[in-house]
Design a protein around this motif. Sequence first.
Motif, short mmCIF file in Angstrom:
data_model
loop_
_atom_site.label_atom_id
_atom_site.label_comp_id
_atom_site.label_asym_id
_atom_site.label_seq_id
_atom_site.Cartn_x
_atom_site.Cartn_y
_atom_site.Cartn_z
N HIS A 197 0.80 -1.03 -0.03
CA HIS A 197 -0.12 0.00 0.10
C HIS A 197 0.93 1.32 -0.04
O HIS A 197 0.49 2.33 -0.47
N GLN A 306 -4.62 -6.81 21.85
CA GLN A 306 -4.05 -6.69 20.46
C GLN A 306 -3.57 -8.01 20.20
O GLN A 306 -3.60 -8.69 19.07
N SER A 337 -15.69 -1.42 17.89
CA SER A 337 -14.64 -0.47 18.19
C SER A 337 -13.24 -0.50 18.60
O SER A 337 -12.28 0.10 18.15
N SER A 340 -11.44 -2.45 15.72
CA SER A 340 -11.08 -1.46 14.89
C SER A 340 -9.65 -0.86 15.28
O SER A 340 -8.64 -0.79 14.41
N THR A 341 -9.53 -0.35 16.34
CA THR A 341 -8.47 0.24 17.15
C THR A 341 -7.16 -0.65 17.16
O THR A 341 -6.11 -0.25 16.75
N LEU A 343 -6.73 -3.55 15.31
CA LEU A 343 -6.36 -3.82 14.02
C LEU A 343 -5.37 -2.91 13.17
O LEU A 343 -4.44 -3.18 12.49
N LYS A 344 -5.79 -1.47 13.55
CA LYS A 344 -4.87 -0.49 12.71
C LYS A 344 -3.61 -0.56 13.49
O LYS A 344 -2.53 -0.24 12.57
N THR A 345 -3.38 -0.77 14.70
CA THR A 345 -1.99 -1.02 15.16
C THR A 345 -1.39 -2.29 14.60
O THR A 345 -0.20 -2.20 14.24
N ILE A 347 -1.73 -3.55 11.68
CA ILE A 347 -1.62 -3.23 10.21
C ILE A 347 -0.44 -2.25 10.41
O ILE A 347 0.60 -2.40 9.20
N LYS A 348 -0.43 -1.36 10.94
CA LYS A 348 0.78 -0.30 11.29
C LYS A 348 2.09 -0.97 11.31
O LYS A 348 3.16 -0.60 10.80
N GLN A 354 -3.36 -6.31 4.51
CA GLN A 354 -4.79 -6.12 3.97
C GLN A 354 -4.70 -6.23 2.38
O GLN A 354 -4.04 -5.53 2.03
N TYR A 359 -8.16 -9.52 5.26
CA TYR A 359 -7.47 -9.58 6.41
C TYR A 359 -6.50 -10.60 6.70
O TYR A 359 -7.20 -11.66 6.84
#
Length: 373
Positions: A197, A306, A337, A340-341, A343-345, A347-348, A354, A359
């Motif tokens: 990405h 996480q 929620s 979601s929080t 998941l962002k970590t 991925i980062k 993704q 995923y």
Amino acid sequence: MRKPTNPFVLSGYHSPEYFCDREKELDWLIEQFNNERNTVLYAWRRTGKTALIKHFFYQLEKVKKAEGVFVDLLGTTDLADANKRIASEIVQRFGSLNTGIGTALMKLIGSVGATFGIDPLNGTPQITFGMVGPHSVPGSLEAIGKFLSERKKPVIICIDEFQQIVNYPEKHAEATFRTWVQAYPMVRFVFSGSHRHMMQSMFSEKSRPFYRSAQLLPLDTLPQPVYLNFITEHFEKAGKSIDPLHFNKIFDWTRMQTYYVQLVCNKLYGRTDHVDNGLLGEVFHEIIQQEVPLFSSYQQLFTHFQWKLLGALAKAETVENPLGQSFLQQYALGAASSVSTALKTLIKKEFIIQTGSNYTLHDTLLMRWLQQM
């Protein structure tokens, strides 16, 4: 060059005999080179990206069509670091103890603020840099560009893990590289990276310096029938055999990630003349066990939730909607929620990737280990 004792090479590139397929991708790269286009090659790690680039260089150099330089920016932290890495690789590539260091190369070494010497351990040319600040980088890159442009043969330079420059502290890092590339149109560039990405964004967003400046090629996994033929051929050549039914198990377990397919086959080839179910299971177990100390340390990088989410995604293998009630209830993850929080970590930190709407874990071995817990 001496032939490898095991045809399933795990490190570097040897020769076409030990390289599997990628004929379409190779033809595409050659077409871009022949028509003087810069290219972008991106793929998740362990997919064979670096081997393809070196195979591409091999083909060009075999017919004396070009000279290839491979630079890996992984681990570089700023522009000065990247500049040193590029200059060092060029000296390694064009410096020779047999023919000596030419005047042009010595001039380049002086221009980038370095001194020349010989590595006492392996006898290869090396350069030592003094203090090089970010203000010196444009001038150093200019000297490198002039040197490459003046070579008798065309030079193609691959900058691997190119997305690394996005993390440099200098806000103008992308612009600095773009200015360099534009200034030397007769030098061909391949920009490769393992963050799909990020690489797409760098070359497709209008606000970015490299917008539409190169041709993009995503690298997917190899087709199973092609890899099956490659593996069978090398086993049979050595008088060894592997039941066709085992291929499905190997391909499913590795998810066709090139390095892990190679690793499994390397171990099987080295163990026996005939692969059976018992040996296959032993090899899978051994490969995971080798990684346990590393994988166990990963837990310290994440919160309890996480880590729980990572385990859930590993057990599901591929999830289309990790915020959907079905997935949340199956693994008792609670509120969407919170997922979601977390998941962002994940991925980062590139533990989760993704692809389209799906995923999944980036590292197949980590996924297999978590599935056992």
